[in-house]
Design a protein around this motif. Sequence first.
Motif, PDB file in Angstrom:
ATOM      1  N   ARG A 138       0.743  -1.258  -0.110  1.00  0.00           N
ATOM      2  CA  ARG A 138       0.110  -0.023   0.034  1.00  0.00           C
ATOM      3  C   ARG A 138       0.789   1.249   0.062  1.00  0.00           C
ATOM      4  O   ARG A 138       0.442   2.199  -0.508  1.00  0.00           O
ATOM      5  N   ARG A 140       3.424   1.630  -1.831  1.00  0.00           N
ATOM      6  CA  ARG A 140       3.699   2.031  -3.018  1.00  0.00           C
ATOM      7  C   ARG A 140       2.534   2.847  -3.810  1.00  0.00           C
ATOM      8  O   ARG A 140       2.895   3.559  -4.645  1.00  0.00           O
ATOM      9  N   ALA A 141       1.173   2.732  -3.433  1.00  0.00           N
ATOM     10  CA  ALA A 141       0.151   3.055  -4.096  1.00  0.00           C
ATOM     11  C   ALA A 141      -0.518   4.307  -3.340  1.00  0.00           C
ATOM     12  O   ALA A 141      -1.299   4.986  -3.971  1.00  0.00           O
ATOM     13  N   GLU A 142      -0.298   4.497  -2.113  1.00  0.00           N
ATOM     14  CA  GLU A 142      -1.346   5.256  -1.404  1.00  0.00           C
ATOM     15  C   GLU A 142      -0.525   6.268  -0.448  1.00  0.00           C
ATOM     16  O   GLU A 142       0.519   6.159  -0.184  1.00  0.00           O
TER      17      GLU A 142
END
Length: 295
Positions: A138, A140-142
């Motif tokens: 997460r 890496r994405a959020e």
Amino acid sequence: MLVTRFAPSPTGFLHLGSAYAAVIAHDVARAHGGQFLLRIEDIDATRCRPEFERAIYEDLGWLGLCWDGPVRRQSERLSSYHAAILRLDALGLVYPCFCSRKDIAQEVARSLSAPHGPDGPVYPGTCRGLSPQEASLRMRAEAYALRLDVAKAVCQSGTLAFEERGRGPLDEHGCITAEPMRLGDIVLASRDRAASYHLAVVVDDAAQSVSLVTRGQDLFGATHVQRLLQALLDLPTPAYLHHDLVRDAEGRKFSKRDHDATLKALRAEGHAAEEIRSQLRLRAGTSLARSLPGT
Ligand code: GLU
């Protein structure tokens, strides 16, 4: 040597409440042949503005409060805060939190057992239990904040106390036992802020050899977790003097939105610095004589 500091955030013009804090820090240092430092707490780039910083120098000059040494600005100290976070991380005490303010409010409202400290609801720990795999995926994405696992940290630090020269329930050594869980798992850094208030303050108070932190009683709760951070980071612990707050006619503490109570507005209305300063000194004298006889 006694070292105090005034640490305003340039997010608005100084008002009577902040002037009171400045007068106390200044006068206590001067009364003891100590040093009075000025630190600009300007990490929050979304709220701090150069014109407010300029006004701080102007207002303090108008009040006749001179500080010692160079001004320290927190925006120039980000690498020290980063190093402190790495150190806490190496102790296994930091976790990423993906909750927005709204998520937290909803979680608190939903769960009857949501934790509350003496200062209100605290972060309910939603992301504390995420597996390392999920957390790194997460991350890496959020967007995320870094939080301190306070319960785990307290297990490492053991019982802590701080010396209080203001008013408070003191033990036989003139100290207060720290309750670091009061504010829950505090944020250490977030997307908008390279370091939170708590982290930056303890790193800087130590770096500037501040020996007496004078500040309003509204920050009493913060001292408990700041004491924990000092222990975890092996930093010296200053003594504290939490003073009373200057309030408006309705009994509310001043905020930066109270434009009439800013020093700038009072000056424009024709009030003399001497008048404001002596009113604040009179009040500080009475309050300090009650809270710390002999200091
Ligand atoms: N920067 C904080 C404020 O303006 C004060 C921090 C402190 O005294 O510890 O409220």
